[in-house]
Write a protein that holds these residues in place. Structure first.
Motif, PDB file in Angstrom:
ATOM      1  N   ALA A 127      87.853  48.314  75.603  1.00 34.58           N
ATOM      2  CA  ALA A 127      88.887  49.344  75.560  1.00 34.58           C
ATOM      3  C   ALA A 127      88.249  50.598  74.983  1.00 34.58           C
ATOM      4  O   ALA A 127      87.095  50.590  74.547  1.00 34.58           O
ATOM      5  N   ASP A 128      89.018  51.688  74.954  1.00 31.34           N
ATOM      6  CA  ASP A 128      88.504  52.940  74.388  1.00 31.34           C
ATOM      7  C   ASP A 128      88.702  52.985  72.874  1.00 31.34           C
ATOM      8  O   ASP A 128      87.808  53.432  72.149  1.00 31.34           O
ATOM      9  N   VAL A 129      89.877  52.561  72.446  1.00 28.53           N
ATOM     10  CA  VAL A 129      90.167  52.502  71.013  1.00 28.53           C
ATOM     11  C   VAL A 129      90.911  51.196  70.734  1.00 28.53           C
ATOM     12  O   VAL A 129      91.592  50.654  71.614  1.00 28.53           O
ATOM     13  N   GLU A 130      90.768  50.687  69.516  1.00 25.46           N
ATOM     14  CA  GLU A 130      91.492  49.471  69.151  1.00 25.46           C
ATOM     15  C   GLU A 130      91.839  49.503  67.672  1.00 25.46           C
ATOM     16  O   GLU A 130      91.144  50.128  66.854  1.00 25.46           O
ATOM     17  N   MET A 131      92.909  48.799  67.320  1.00 27.98           N
ATOM     18  CA  MET A 131      93.461  48.879  65.970  1.00 27.98           C
ATOM     19  C   MET A 131      93.591  47.488  65.345  1.00 27.98           C
ATOM     20  O   MET A 131      94.049  46.549  65.988  1.00 27.98           O
ATOM     21  N   TYR A 132      93.193  47.369  64.104  1.00 29.14           N
ATOM     22  CA  TYR A 132      93.351  46.132  63.349  1.00 29.14           C
ATOM     23  C   TYR A 132      93.032  46.422  61.887  1.00 29.14           C
ATOM     24  O   TYR A 132      92.703  47.557  61.514  1.00 29.14           O
ATOM     25  N   LYS A 176      77.291  45.168  81.228  1.00 29.19           N
ATOM     26  CA  LYS A 176      76.782  46.224  80.351  1.00 29.19           C
ATOM     27  C   LYS A 176      77.893  46.982  79.626  1.00 29.19           C
ATOM     28  O   LYS A 176      77.609  47.731  78.687  1.00 29.19           O
ATOM     29  N   ARG A 177      79.152  46.812  80.064  1.00 29.87           N
ATOM     30  CA  ARG A 177      80.250  47.586  79.473  1.00 29.87           C
ATOM     31  C   ARG A 177      80.340  47.344  77.966  1.00 29.87           C
ATOM     32  O   ARG A 177      80.101  46.242  77.468  1.00 29.87           O
ATOM     33  N   SER A 178      80.619  48.387  77.239  1.00 30.44           N
ATOM     34  CA  SER A 178      80.745  48.345  75.782  1.00 30.44           C
ATOM     35  C   SER A 178      79.474  47.844  75.090  1.00 30.44           C
ATOM     36  O   SER A 178      79.531  47.187  74.054  1.00 30.44           O
ATOM     37  N   THR A 179      78.333  48.165  75.665  1.00 32.99           N
ATOM     38  CA  THR A 179      77.042  47.880  75.026  1.00 32.99           C
ATOM     39  C   THR A 179      76.218  49.166  75.026  1.00 32.99           C
ATOM     40  O   THR A 179      76.561  50.151  75.693  1.00 32.99           O
ATOM     41  N   LYS A 180      75.106  49.156  74.297  1.00 29.54           N
ATOM     42  CA  LYS A 180      74.222  50.320  74.272  1.00 29.54           C
ATOM     43  C   LYS A 180      73.744  50.674  75.678  1.00 29.54           C
ATOM     44  O   LYS A 180      73.571  51.849  76.010  1.00 29.54           O
ATOM     45  N   HIS A 211      80.191  56.936  75.447  1.00 29.03           N
ATOM     46  CA  HIS A 211      81.536  57.043  76.002  1.00 29.03           C
ATOM     47  C   HIS A 211      81.711  58.421  76.650  1.00 29.03           C
ATOM     48  O   HIS A 211      81.281  59.439  76.097  1.00 29.03           O
ATOM     49  N   PRO A 212      82.342  58.486  77.821  1.00 29.71           N
ATOM     50  CA  PRO A 212      82.467  59.753  78.548  1.00 29.71           C
ATOM     51  C   PRO A 212      83.156  60.873  77.772  1.00 29.71           C
ATOM     52  O   PRO A 212      82.838  62.044  77.969  1.00 29.71           O
ATOM     53  N   SER A 213      84.105  60.542  76.912  1.00 29.20           N
ATOM     54  CA  SER A 213      84.814  61.595  76.169  1.00 29.20           C
ATOM     55  C   SER A 213      84.782  61.386  74.656  1.00 29.20           C
ATOM     56  O   SER A 213      84.711  62.345  73.889  1.00 29.20           O
ATOM     57  N   LEU A 214      84.809  60.138  74.210  1.00 27.56           N
ATOM     58  CA  LEU A 214      84.830  59.879  72.771  1.00 27.56           C
ATOM     59  C   LEU A 214      83.474  60.122  72.117  1.00 27.56           C
ATOM     60  O   LEU A 214      83.365  60.095  70.883  1.00 27.56           O
TER      61      LEU A 214
END
Length: 569
Positions: free
Chosen positions: A452-457, A303-307, A312-315
């Motif tokens: 992850a919490d944040v990602e860059m690309y 279930k992680r990173s799904t609806k 997210h706990p803080s974001l």
């Protein structure tokens, strides 16, 4: 009232050709050597949203129409671009009709027909298919073959700007005969078809080694008997951006290396050898940090990173998302990593000028540590003994991932230091670009899975109209196990007002009104922190000085006119 169709009727141009002398015969210039430091994992762009897959496959499979180096829509496998004026678009804007070029053949010698176009639509919209380019077909109700040379596209509602499905490098046509048993959940398992698609382009795949080497040869059934000039192409993958650029600019081992994301001073030293040159053009590329709106906690399992994982706990706190953006000095990031090939931006749609907003520049474009700290203080995020802020047992400590690249790792370090000034910690992680952008549903390290919490690309869109791109943030476009993690809404952002505004854009024909709606959507994404735009990147690649016929293109694929590339005589 100005409409896109009226404008297009006056601006559609014949396909530009190289200004230098054309080659005399197919295959006369031998081998072309290409280096992608982000190795290609599949030749099926419907199974990967990665630019490397889109570019490599565009040498083989092609769309009905595409964008030239000026961003103008040009016919490719059709006789003309449908418009209201030429009768190709119905008066009620509910349908458009494409007329295929006569006598087109697939590389296996069979006829290219309207049935292949219809099948492509069915393939990408099949239930459980997980098509990475599904947004290209947003609003399409039906695609039918009127006859072998005629394709009719019907829309669910009037479509003032209908140039999405089958247009641009992200929406090519695949052969029905080859992919007929690959619909829906079966798509990833069709290895032969995904690695060696039959195409209409200037080259065919003769050997494919995933994340390594692809060999091509000239398509014997290509529609121009004198093209391509090169008899074969070797596309090597892997390494890093600096070594790829060096192999062209300094050592001359390769003819073309895509994506020279290398520090400016390093590139300058390489070019002193005189073996190659850099080509730069600006389109819609933006280096961004995506915010994960869902919970990526590994303890949540599938279930992680799904609806289903919940917010997210803080974001999920708007103050946290805004503070992260305020803390970043974009000027330093551009100076350190991009030089003339980058510009600071707060937009996810930075171009063309008509749709580029300036609304968020006042708060976002310049670093403001004081404002960021006040936001977090006011929101109740207090600094602990270690200097890291927390509230209700939740710490502002984030896993920050990206692909392996010296510029990106340097940017990570800069951002980590900037966030530390506001009491935010970051754990840095990078993954091989071949894996990160590969789209393998079994891998935990793809940018689509976003563990992850944040990602860059960096990402961008084909052409100059952002409608289909902005549709990628619709609620139903989230990656999930159900769609093979191929949805385009990477942040898992969901806003009913945003969805409604995208629908309004799709129904709007007035140019000025479309531009305003696009700006509103862009501003909503930035204001609400769906992402943190950093750099408006120019396309920057290296080419051998002996290579000619290049028309650098930031609106489609860099190899869009590879049939015209040749050696200088």
């Amino acid at each position: 009232m100005k409409t896109f169709n009226t404008l297009l009727a006056g601006t559609v141009a014949c396909l530009a050709l190289s200004t230098s002398l054309a080659h005399a015969e197919r295959g006369a210039d031998g081998e072309l050597k290409i280096l992608f430091w982000q190795a290609v994992s599949t030749m099926n762009p419907f199974l990967s949203a990665g630019t490397k897959e889109v570019y490599a496959s565009s040498m083989v499979i092609e769309p009905l129409a595409r964008y030239d180096e000026k961003g103008e829509l040009v016919p490719w496998l059709v006789t003309e671009i449908p418009t209201l004026e030429n009768g190709g678009i119905s008066e009620d804007l509910l349908s458009m009709t494409w007329k295929l070029m006569p006598d087109l053949k697939w590389s296996d010698g069979s006829a290219f027909t309207a049935d292949d176009v219809v099948f492509t639509w069915k393939y990408c919209t099949a239930p459980d298919g997980g098509c990475a380019q599904r947004a290209q077909y947003e609003g399409v109700k039906n695609v039918e073959a009127v006859d072998p040379q005629t394709v009719k596209v019907t829309f669910e509602e009037p479509k003032p700007y209908p140039y999405s499905a089958f247009v641009g490098a992200q929406s090519p046509i695949i052969q029905a005969a080859q992919f007929k048993d690959c619909l829906g959940a079966k798509a990833p398992g069709c290895t032969d078809a995904n690695f060696k698609p039959v195409g209409t382009g200037p080259f065919v795949v003769t050997d494919f080694k995933p994340n390594d080497v692809i060999t091509f040869e000239a398509n014997p059934n290509y529609r121009d008997p004198d093209k391509p000039a090169f008899a074969s192409v070797t596309l090597k993958g892997g390494g890093d951006a600096a070594s790829a650029a060096r192999a062209v600019l300094e050592t001359g081992e390769f003819d073309y290396a895509w994506n020279a994301q290398v520090e400016p001073e390093v590139l300058e030293a390489m070019m002193a050898a005189g073996k190659g040159r850099l080509e730069i053009s600006f389109g819609t590329q933006v280096e961004r940090i995506n915010i994960n709106f869902t919970n990526p906690d590994p303890a949540l399992g599938d279930k992680r990173s799904t609806k289903e994982a919940g917010p997210h706990p803080s974001l999920s706190d708007p103050a946290v998302r805004r503070a992260l953006s305020l803390a970043i000095d974009r000027d330093i990031i551009v100076e350190a990593g991009y030089g003339q090939s980058g510009k600071p931006t707060c937009n996810i749609v930075p171009a063309p000028e008509a749709v580029a907003s300036t609304k968020n520049d006042s708060w976002c474009l310049k670093q403001d540590i004081e404002a960021a700290n006040k936001l977090l203080d006011d929101a109740g995020w207090a600094r602990g003994p270690d200097g890291i802020r927390a509230k209700d047992g939740v710490r502002l400590s984030f896993l920050y991932q990206t692909s392996t690249n010296s510029v990106r790792q340097a940017t990570q370090e800069l951002v980590k230091a900037m966030w530390a000034e506001i009491g935010v910690d970051a754990e840095l992680r990078n993954a091989s670009a071949s894996v990160f952008f590969g789209g393998d549903p079994a891998s935990p390290d793809t940018f689509q899975k976003f563990y992850a919490d944040v990602e860059m690309y960096t990402n961008n869109f084909d052409g100059t109209d952002p409608e289909k791109y902005l549709a990628e943030w619709l609620c139903d476009k989230m990656p999930s196990p159900e769609n093979g993690w191929q949805g385009q809404n990477i942040p898992r952002y969901c806003n009913a007002e945003y969805d409604k505004l995208v629908g309004e854009l799709s129904r709007t024909s007035d140019l000025d009104k479309r531009a305003e709606l696009a700006k509103q959507l862009n501003d909503m994404l930035t204001e609400e922190g769906a992402h943190i735009p950093l750099v408006h990147r120019g396309d920057q690649s290296s080419f051998a000085v002996t290579l000619d016929g290049i028309l650098m293109n930031s609106w489609d694929s860099q190899v869009w006119n590879i049939a015209d590339w040749h050696r200088k005589k």
